[in-house]
Motif scaffolding. Structure first.
Motif, PDB file in Angstrom:
ATOM      1  N   VAL A  91       0.847  -1.195   0.000  1.00  0.00           N
ATOM      2  CA  VAL A  91       0.000   0.000   0.000  1.00  0.00           C
ATOM      3  C   VAL A  91       0.888   1.253   0.000  1.00  0.00           C
ATOM      4  O   VAL A  91       0.668   2.201  -0.765  1.00  0.00           O
ATOM      5  N   ASN A  92       1.912   1.215   0.831  1.00  0.00           N
ATOM      6  CA  ASN A  92       2.815   2.362   0.935  1.00  0.00           C
ATOM      7  C   ASN A  92       3.450   2.700  -0.410  1.00  0.00           C
ATOM      8  O   ASN A  92       3.481   3.855  -0.833  1.00  0.00           O
ATOM      9  N   ARG A  93       3.910   1.674  -1.117  1.00  0.00           N
ATOM     10  CA  ARG A  93       4.559   1.879  -2.425  1.00  0.00           C
ATOM     11  C   ARG A  93       3.577   2.505  -3.420  1.00  0.00           C
ATOM     12  O   ARG A  93       3.938   3.404  -4.186  1.00  0.00           O
ATOM     13  N   ALA A  94       2.321   2.025  -3.392  1.00  0.00           N
ATOM     14  CA  ALA A  94       1.301   2.528  -4.325  1.00  0.00           C
ATOM     15  C   ALA A  94       0.966   3.990  -4.018  1.00  0.00           C
ATOM     16  O   ALA A  94       0.883   4.824  -4.916  1.00  0.00           O
ATOM     17  N   LEU A  95       0.807   4.302  -2.735  1.00  0.00           N
ATOM     18  CA  LEU A  95       0.432   5.666  -2.361  1.00  0.00           C
ATOM     19  C   LEU A  95       1.587   6.622  -2.636  1.00  0.00           C
ATOM     20  O   LEU A  95       1.379   7.774  -3.050  1.00  0.00           O
ATOM     21  N   ARG A  96       2.799   6.138  -2.442  1.00  0.00           N
ATOM     22  CA  ARG A  96       3.951   6.984  -2.714  1.00  0.00           C
ATOM     23  C   ARG A  96       4.033   7.348  -4.187  1.00  0.00           C
ATOM     24  O   ARG A  96       4.302   8.494  -4.548  1.00  0.00           O
ATOM     25  N   ALA A  97       3.764   6.351  -5.032  1.00  0.00           N
ATOM     26  CA  ALA A  97       3.811   6.617  -6.479  1.00  0.00           C
ATOM     27  C   ALA A  97       2.772   7.679  -6.851  1.00  0.00           C
ATOM     28  O   ALA A  97       3.043   8.572  -7.651  1.00  0.00           O
ATOM     29  N   LEU A  98       1.595   7.598  -6.242  1.00  0.00           N
ATOM     30  CA  LEU A  98       0.545   8.580  -6.562  1.00  0.00           C
ATOM     31  C   LEU A  98       0.874   9.946  -5.968  1.00  0.00           C
ATOM     32  O   LEU A  98       0.522  10.981  -6.542  1.00  0.00           O
ATOM     33  N   ALA A  99       1.549   9.948  -4.834  1.00  0.00           N
ATOM     34  CA  ALA A  99       1.980  11.233  -4.257  1.00  0.00           C
ATOM     35  C   ALA A  99       3.066  11.855  -5.130  1.00  0.00           C
ATOM     36  O   ALA A  99       3.097  13.072  -5.322  1.00  0.00           O
TER      37      ALA A  99
END
Lengths: 233, 233
Positions: B48-56
């Motif tokens: 989840v962290n990796r996905a949210l970071r990419a969107l950020a």
């Protein structure tokens, strides 16, 4: 440096950078793996991971899932560009923003736009020319095509109130975009709109954005003489 | 979608993107935290962290360490630019690369360069003008200043063999750089070097790179007409 100092990914990154710069780790060399570095630095493996990722993002390290991490042999440095809404860009400089719609019509796009937007021949799109002004002076104009099929609500939007640039960002999410940056020579039209001389070199951004496999809009932004776009790495 | 499908950060990212696009999560809304999402998606919190970071990173999510993560209200989209060595850029297009040094001298830099490179008045730097050719045609020329104090080995380097661009990347690590992109109007000098007409609009990159607090080099790259720089977001 002793291990205790590496309590943040930034300090780990700085030390890795120092070793690359001092050529303790040379271009093409494999560096120790994350587990080894976390022991050496006395920090969490996630901290090492974050530091190495940041260096890989700038192109300085070359990370391969199985092979390991090397110092990049031919680093392709990566820079990050901010793409703000034009109003925010102008207001961010402390200038007053204003925009004016020079024309708005339904029209069949030229073949270049049609190909870029994957539109069938004969289909009409919304064609809009908007001038953005900073402190009352021409800053950039957008020659924009919008696919109404891909943009619910555009028909009833008043784009003289919010510019299409701002309205689209606020109302239509997009997954991705293509950007191209170039220069052109001002012709009669550009000189008139931007109040500059014919023959001046102008900075141009061509931008297409899409969502759900449909191109939403394609715009050519032509900036007044003197415009500069900045970034850092 | 059922939880079992979220076995990679890309599928998590796609689902988060779908919810933003469908406005299930609206601009300005807080989204559930990573722990909650990892339970909902049945995947690791790191995923989840990796996905949210990419969107950020693309500006679509706004992450604050303590406040949580929101859908960005005024997304500033970020694009990534590759900054390759000119030879690789030309060879990457399947063209033959060649370069030629038009001039090389020791000279006191003009005040703009002096300020940008933080050089004391009267100090001489290396001034180098290099033309890069693609398939024998002028592609770009670099008007470059190098601080020999910051570049060990430059005095004995033969920059007619490897261009300064390539020699510096191969030999001198750097921590950071400033980039500025703009357009200019070709004068007599640019027209002669690039074999184009006076008055053509030309794409320009001004770039300064530094290491250990010293500016290594400052270069203005002036491209032949028709050059485009591309990126995607």
């Amino acid at each position: 440096m002793s291990g205790g100092e590496f309590n943040s990914w930034q300090t780990v990154q700085a030390e890795v950078l120092r070793r690359i710069n001092a050529r303790e780790w040379k271009p093409g060399d494999f560096i120790p793996n994350e587990a080894e570095l976390s022991v050496e630095f006395g920090c969490a493996r996630a901290t090492v991971n974050r530091a190495l990722r940041a260096l890989a993002d700038t192109g300085l390290l070359d990370r391969r899932r199985k092979a390991g991490t090397r110092v990049a042999l031919n680093p392709v440095r990566k820079a990050t560009l901010d793409i703000p809404v034009i109003r925010y860009e102008i207001e961010g400089k402390g200038q007053t923003y204003r925009h004016t719609v020079l024309s708005q019509e339904r029209a069949v796009p030229p073949s270049g736009i049609r190909a870029r937007m994957q539109i069938e021949p004969g289909i009409k799109l919304i064609h809009l020319v908007t001038l953005h002004l900073a402190d009352g002076k021409p800053y950039v104009f957008g020659d924009r095509w919008i696919n109404p099929e891909a943009v619910p609500g555009i028909e009833s939007a008043d784009l003289t109130v919010k510019s299409a640039n701002e309205w689209l960002v606020a109302n239509i999410p997009f997954e991705g975009g293509d950007f191209s940056f170039s220069a052109m020579t001002a012709g009669k039209r550009e000189a008139e709109i931007l109040a500059c001389r014919e023959g001046e070199g102008l900075f141009v951004i061509d931008r297409s954005t899409w969502n759900d496999g449909l191109v939403i809009t394609s715009v050519r932004l032509t900036f007044a003489p003197g415009y500069q776009m900045h970034t850092k790495i």
